[in-house]
Design an enzyme around this catalytic site. Structure first.
Site, PDB file in Angstrom:
ATOM      1  N   LYS A 136     -18.291  -9.690  13.720  1.00 47.50           N
ATOM      2  CA  LYS A 136     -18.469  -9.512  12.363  1.00 47.50           C
ATOM      3  C   LYS A 136     -17.792  -8.140  12.128  1.00 47.50           C
ATOM      4  O   LYS A 136     -17.057  -8.185  11.236  1.00 47.50           O
ATOM      5  CB  LYS A 136     -19.903  -9.311  11.877  1.00 47.50           C
ATOM      6  CG  LYS A 136     -20.091  -8.938  10.572  1.00 47.50           C
ATOM      7  CD  LYS A 136     -21.581  -9.142   9.970  1.00 47.50           C
ATOM      8  CE  LYS A 136     -22.178  -7.440  10.395  1.00 47.50           C
ATOM      9  NZ  LYS A 136     -22.055  -6.435   9.394  1.00 47.50           N
ATOM     10  N   ASN A 137     -17.995  -7.121  12.838  1.00 43.05           N
ATOM     11  CA  ASN A 137     -17.570  -5.721  12.368  1.00 43.05           C
ATOM     12  C   ASN A 137     -16.244  -5.464  12.725  1.00 43.05           C
ATOM     13  O   ASN A 137     -15.556  -4.607  12.596  1.00 43.05           O
ATOM     14  CB  ASN A 137     -18.829  -4.907  13.068  1.00 43.05           C
ATOM     15  CG  ASN A 137     -19.769  -4.721  12.248  1.00 43.05           C
ATOM     16  OD1 ASN A 137     -19.968  -5.664  11.074  1.00 43.05           O
ATOM     17  ND2 ASN A 137     -20.845  -4.037  12.775  1.00 43.05           N
TER      18      ASN A 137
ATOM     19  N   CYS B  41     -27.863   1.003   0.606  1.00 38.90           N
ATOM     20  CA  CYS B  41     -28.653  -0.416   1.120  1.00 38.90           C
ATOM     21  C   CYS B  41     -29.808   0.370   1.505  1.00 38.90           C
ATOM     22  O   CYS B  41     -30.236   1.574   2.003  1.00 38.90           O
ATOM     23  CB  CYS B  41     -27.714  -1.036   1.891  1.00 38.90           C
ATOM     24  SG  CYS B  41     -27.517  -0.159   3.421  1.00 38.90           S
TER      25      CYS B  41
ATOM     26  N   ARG C 195     -25.453   5.594   2.569  1.00 36.26           N
ATOM     27  CA  ARG C 195     -23.864   4.968   3.008  1.00 36.26           C
ATOM     28  C   ARG C 195     -22.725   5.671   1.997  1.00 36.26           C
ATOM     29  O   ARG C 195     -22.077   4.804   1.062  1.00 36.26           O
ATOM     30  CB  ARG C 195     -23.810   3.565   2.614  1.00 36.26           C
ATOM     31  CG  ARG C 195     -25.288   2.785   3.558  1.00 36.26           C
ATOM     32  CD  ARG C 195     -25.226   2.891   4.943  1.00 36.26           C
ATOM     33  NE  ARG C 195     -24.138   2.184   5.568  1.00 36.26           N
ATOM     34  CZ  ARG C 195     -23.857   1.143   5.865  1.00 36.26           C
ATOM     35  NH1 ARG C 195     -25.367   0.256   5.664  1.00 36.26           N
ATOM     36  NH2 ARG C 195     -23.138   0.411   6.380  1.00 36.26           N
TER      37      ARG C 195
ATOM     38  N   ASP D  34     -26.832  -0.475  15.758  1.00 36.14           N
ATOM     39  CA  ASP D  34     -27.220  -1.680  15.393  1.00 36.14           C
ATOM     40  C   ASP D  34     -28.051  -2.478  16.242  1.00 36.14           C
ATOM     41  O   ASP D  34     -28.509  -3.944  16.021  1.00 36.14           O
ATOM     42  CB  ASP D  34     -25.873  -2.546  15.264  1.00 36.14           C
ATOM     43  CG  ASP D  34     -25.033  -1.997  14.124  1.00 36.14           C
ATOM     44  OD1 ASP D  34     -23.909  -2.355  13.861  1.00 36.14           O
ATOM     45  OD2 ASP D  34     -25.508  -1.391  13.142  1.00 36.14           O
TER      46      ASP D  34
ATOM     47  N   ARG E  67     -26.214 -13.253   7.464  1.00 39.27           N
ATOM     48  CA  ARG E  67     -24.812 -12.394   7.263  1.00 39.27           C
ATOM     49  C   ARG E  67     -24.239 -11.987   8.311  1.00 39.27           C
ATOM     50  O   ARG E  67     -23.003 -11.903   8.401  1.00 39.27           O
ATOM     51  CB  ARG E  67     -25.103 -11.133   6.410  1.00 39.27           C
ATOM     52  CG  ARG E  67     -25.676 -11.304   5.245  1.00 39.27           C
ATOM     53  CD  ARG E  67     -25.988  -9.927   4.373  1.00 39.27           C
ATOM     54  NE  ARG E  67     -24.744  -9.152   4.620  1.00 39.27           N
ATOM     55  CZ  ARG E  67     -24.754  -7.651   4.713  1.00 39.27           C
ATOM     56  NH1 ARG E  67     -25.797  -7.168   4.389  1.00 39.27           N
ATOM     57  NH2 ARG E  67     -23.778  -7.044   4.963  1.00 39.27           N
TER      58      ARG E  67
HETATM   59  C1  EPZ Z   1     -20.331   0.361  10.416  1.00 37.59           C
HETATM   60  O1  EPZ Z   1     -20.851   0.879   9.324  1.00 37.59           O
HETATM   61  C2  EPZ Z   1     -20.668  -1.062  10.734  1.00 37.59           C
HETATM   62  N1  EPZ Z   1     -20.617  -1.909   9.444  1.00 37.59           N
HETATM   63  C3  EPZ Z   1     -22.464  -0.856  10.663  1.00 37.59           C
HETATM   64  O2  EPZ Z   1     -22.922  -2.389  11.162  1.00 37.59           O
HETATM   65  C4  EPZ Z   1     -22.712   0.154  11.930  1.00 37.59           C
HETATM   66  O3  EPZ Z   1     -24.145   0.274  11.769  1.00 37.59           O
HETATM   67  C5  EPZ Z   1     -22.086   1.197  11.563  1.00 37.59           C
HETATM   68  O4  EPZ Z   1     -20.624   1.180  11.369  1.00 37.59           O
HETATM   69  C6  EPZ Z   1     -22.291   2.450  12.677  1.00 37.59           C
HETATM   70  O5  EPZ Z   1     -21.815   1.851  13.499  1.00 37.59           O
HETATM   71  C7  EPZ Z   1     -19.266  -2.653   9.594  1.00 37.59           C
HETATM   72  O6  EPZ Z   1     -18.427  -2.321  10.610  1.00 37.59           O
HETATM   73  C8  EPZ Z   1     -18.888  -3.625   8.598  1.00 37.59           C
HETATM   74  P1  EPZ Z   1     -20.362   4.762   9.415  1.00 37.59           P
HETATM   75  P2  EPZ Z   1     -20.200   1.809   8.266  1.00 37.59           P
HETATM   76  O7  EPZ Z   1     -19.339   5.048   8.481  1.00 37.59           O
HETATM   77  O8  EPZ Z   1     -18.579   2.136   8.540  1.00 37.59           O
HETATM   78  C9  EPZ Z   1     -22.224   8.554   7.239  1.00 37.59           C
HETATM   79  C10 EPZ Z   1     -24.376  -4.051  11.151  1.00 37.59           C
HETATM   80  O9  EPZ Z   1     -25.675  -4.012  11.123  1.00 37.59           O
HETATM   81  N2  EPZ Z   1     -21.309   8.455   6.653  1.00 37.59           N
HETATM   82  O10 EPZ Z   1     -20.079   4.877  10.925  1.00 37.59           O
HETATM   83  O11 EPZ Z   1     -20.665   1.907   6.968  1.00 37.59           O
HETATM   84  C11 EPZ Z   1     -23.201   7.065   7.002  1.00 37.59           C
HETATM   85  O12 EPZ Z   1     -24.078   7.513   6.071  1.00 37.59           O
HETATM   86  C12 EPZ Z   1     -23.727  -2.958  10.173  1.00 37.59           C
HETATM   87  O13 EPZ Z   1     -23.671  -4.662  11.491  1.00 37.59           O
HETATM   88  C13 EPZ Z   1     -20.955   9.518   5.812  1.00 37.59           C
HETATM   89  O14 EPZ Z   1     -21.643  10.575   5.732  1.00 37.59           O
HETATM   90  O15 EPZ Z   1     -20.734   3.162   9.208  1.00 37.59           O
HETATM   91  C14 EPZ Z   1     -24.245   6.738   8.242  1.00 37.59           C
HETATM   92  O16 EPZ Z   1     -25.151   7.643   8.382  1.00 37.59           O
HETATM   93  C15 EPZ Z   1     -24.936  -1.874   9.416  1.00 37.59           C
HETATM   94  N3  EPZ Z   1     -19.709   9.489   4.835  1.00 37.59           N
HETATM   95  C16 EPZ Z   1     -23.052   7.235   9.549  1.00 37.59           C
HETATM   96  O17 EPZ Z   1     -22.039   8.113   8.861  1.00 37.59           O
HETATM   97  C17 EPZ Z   1     -18.723   8.569   5.196  1.00 37.59           C
HETATM   98  O18 EPZ Z   1     -17.794   8.726   4.436  1.00 37.59           O
HETATM   99  C18 EPZ Z   1     -22.460   5.999  10.241  1.00 37.59           C
HETATM  100  O19 EPZ Z   1     -21.716   5.377   9.323  1.00 37.59           O
HETATM  101  C19 EPZ Z   1     -19.027   7.301   5.857  1.00 37.59           C
HETATM  102  C20 EPZ Z   1     -20.195   7.542   6.587  1.00 37.59           C
END
Ligand code: EPZ
Length: 408
Positions: A10-11, A106, A111, A295, A387
């Site tokens: 998915k990701n 969420c 996020r 995850d 999802r």
């Molecule tokens: C991706 O989300 C995945 N989703 C998530 O999977 C996964 O948990 C996550 O990466 C971490 O591995 C998809 O790929 C569609 P991040 P993403 O940006 O990109 C902070 C699932 O269950 N952050 O790496 O949103 C954020 O708040 C889902 O399949 C900022 O501070 O994750 C979080 O604490 C859930 N500023 C941390 O970084 C930003 O601009 C990691 O977020 C972006 C993120």
């Protein structure tokens, strides 16, 4: 021995579908999982003017964008899926303008998208934020150096997709190293991009004039793989998991072996046996790849509730990813939560209960717990699980689980 075939990631598929916006011509994506999120991404691309065909018999989606008809993503689709923000980089790169409703938080956290915006700004985009939207404008993006404050997966993907058509070279440092980043870079390079370093701490992108269409088979879903590995452990089962990339589940394999699970690889796939040794406690701390994946935190916690001995779980990636704790406690897990640390006493006999899936992976954890609990467990809001897991009820039933999907 039961068998299960892992679907496409998915990701990985979501950013790859967004990247198809950049192509002149029709892209063909294979091994696409049949998921709600994929259907939402198809509709989102259609709303922008793409022609999208979906064939889940063949696990193929084709995307052709002759003309972007609008640069604004509709709120009713964005609110269903946070990954909608990933169309921003491609739209900005291809047309010079993108307007996306803020995806909002969420259950697992706020996020924010500040790192995505930092990347676009550094490449010369003008960013306007207000009344629930974020707009980005740029005549032409210019290659630059961006240092990410934290290795955000989405920010790494969005900035990489914006940079492929920029003038000059972009270097992004302190990037995410998840396998999904590498898969996206491989797809973009097939389209004619010039990306080096995906999977390492820094990625270099030399801007090119245009990208052509490409065909690409998506990597297997390492989190679905991990979920079935834990399922074999928690039920003391013996299963063969097909379509696995061992390198993508290294940290999980190591942790499960620490708990006494026997894992071996054959030409057919990965054999996971929870029926040979007692399952014992261990400690986990989630970290960006190649650390233990956030995850998999909730699914692994379900296992630890029945493992012998006390375990500690520390969540460092998201600020609120323990929503499953109170649901597991309704089943008798007796987990203590303090901030981002949970203490799991272990050795419990869980009892069936009515529980609620608060997010995708928490829902998966409750299904796993329900498989070993005494009596029947009813997990509501199961759309969360659908999802991210295609045909999961069927897959678990084929492995011998007594599981039924009921329409509420
Ligand atoms: C991706 O989300 C995945 N989703 C998530 O999977 C996964 O948990 C996550 O990466 C971490 O591995 C998809 O790929 C569609 P991040 P993403 O940006 O990109 C902070 C699932 O269950 N952050 O790496 O949103 C954020 O708040 C889902 O399949 C900022 O501070 O994750 C979080 O604490 C859930 N500023 C941390 O970084 C930003 O601009 C990691 O977020 C972006 C993120």
């Amino acid at each position: 021995m039961g068998e299960v075939e892992i679907s496409g990631s998915k990701n990985a598929v979501l950013p790859i579908m967004a990247a198809a916006l950049l192509a002149e011509g029709k892209c063909e994506i294979m091994d696409v999982p049949e998921l709600r999120d994929v259907a939402v991404m198809c509709d989102l691309l259609r709303s922008l003017g793409s022609t999208v065909s979906e064939d889940y018999e063949k696990s193929v989606v084709t995307i052709e964008t002759k003309q972007i008809s609008t640069n604004e993503a509709p709120y009713d689709l964005v609110k269903k899926m946070r990954a909608s923000i990933l169309i921003m980089g491609p739209l900005l790169a291809k047309t010079g303008y993108a307007k996306v409703p803020l995806p909002g938080g969420c259950t697992i956290g706020a996020r924010p998208i500040d790192l995505h915006i930092k990347g676009f700004r550094t490449m010369g985009a003008e960013i306007i934020e207000g009344n629930g939207y974020v707009e980005a404008k740029a005549e032409k993006l210019v290659g630059c150096n961006v240092y990410l404050d934290s290795p955000s997966v989405g920010a790494t993907e969005n900035i990489m997709m914006a940079a492929v058509l920029a003038e000059g070279t972009t270097v992004i440092e302190n990037v995410a190293k998840e396998p999904e980043i590498v898969d996206l870079a491989n797809f973009l390079n097939k389209m004619g991009a010039r990306i080096k370093g995906a999977g390492t701490d820094s990625i270099k992108i030399e801007g090119v004039e245009a990208l052509s269409s490409a065909k690409h088979a998506v990597i297997p879903d390492r989190i679905e793989t991990g979920t079935f590995m834990v399922a074999a452990a928690i039920t003391k089962g013996n299963i063969l998991i097909r379509n696995v990339v061992p390198d993508h589940v290294k940290s999980l394999t190591a942790k499960l072996k620490e708990c006494g699970v026997v894992i071996a690889f054959s030409d057919d796939g990965m054999i996971v046996r929870g029926d040979i040794n007692p399952i014992t406690a261990t400690d986990i701390k989630t970290l960006p790849h190649p650390g233990f994946p956030t995850d998999m935190q909730s699914q692994f916690m379900a296992l630890l509730t029945v493992a012998e001995g006390q375990s500690t779980v520390i969540e460092t990636v998201f600020e609120n990813r323990f929503m499953h704790v109170k649901e597991l406690n309704r089943m008798g897990a007796n987990i203590k939560e303090e901030g981002n640390r949970a203490t799991v006493p272990g050795g419990r006999t869980l009892h069936g209960a009515q529980v609620v899936a608060t997010d995708l992976r928490a829902g998966a954890a409750l299904v796993l717990a329900g498989m070993v609990a005494d009596g029947t467990t009813e997990v509501s809001r199961i759309f969360h699980v659908e999802r991210g897991y295609s045909h999961f009820v069927e897959k678990f039933r084929n492995l011998g689980a007594a599981i039924l999907r009921i329409e509420d």
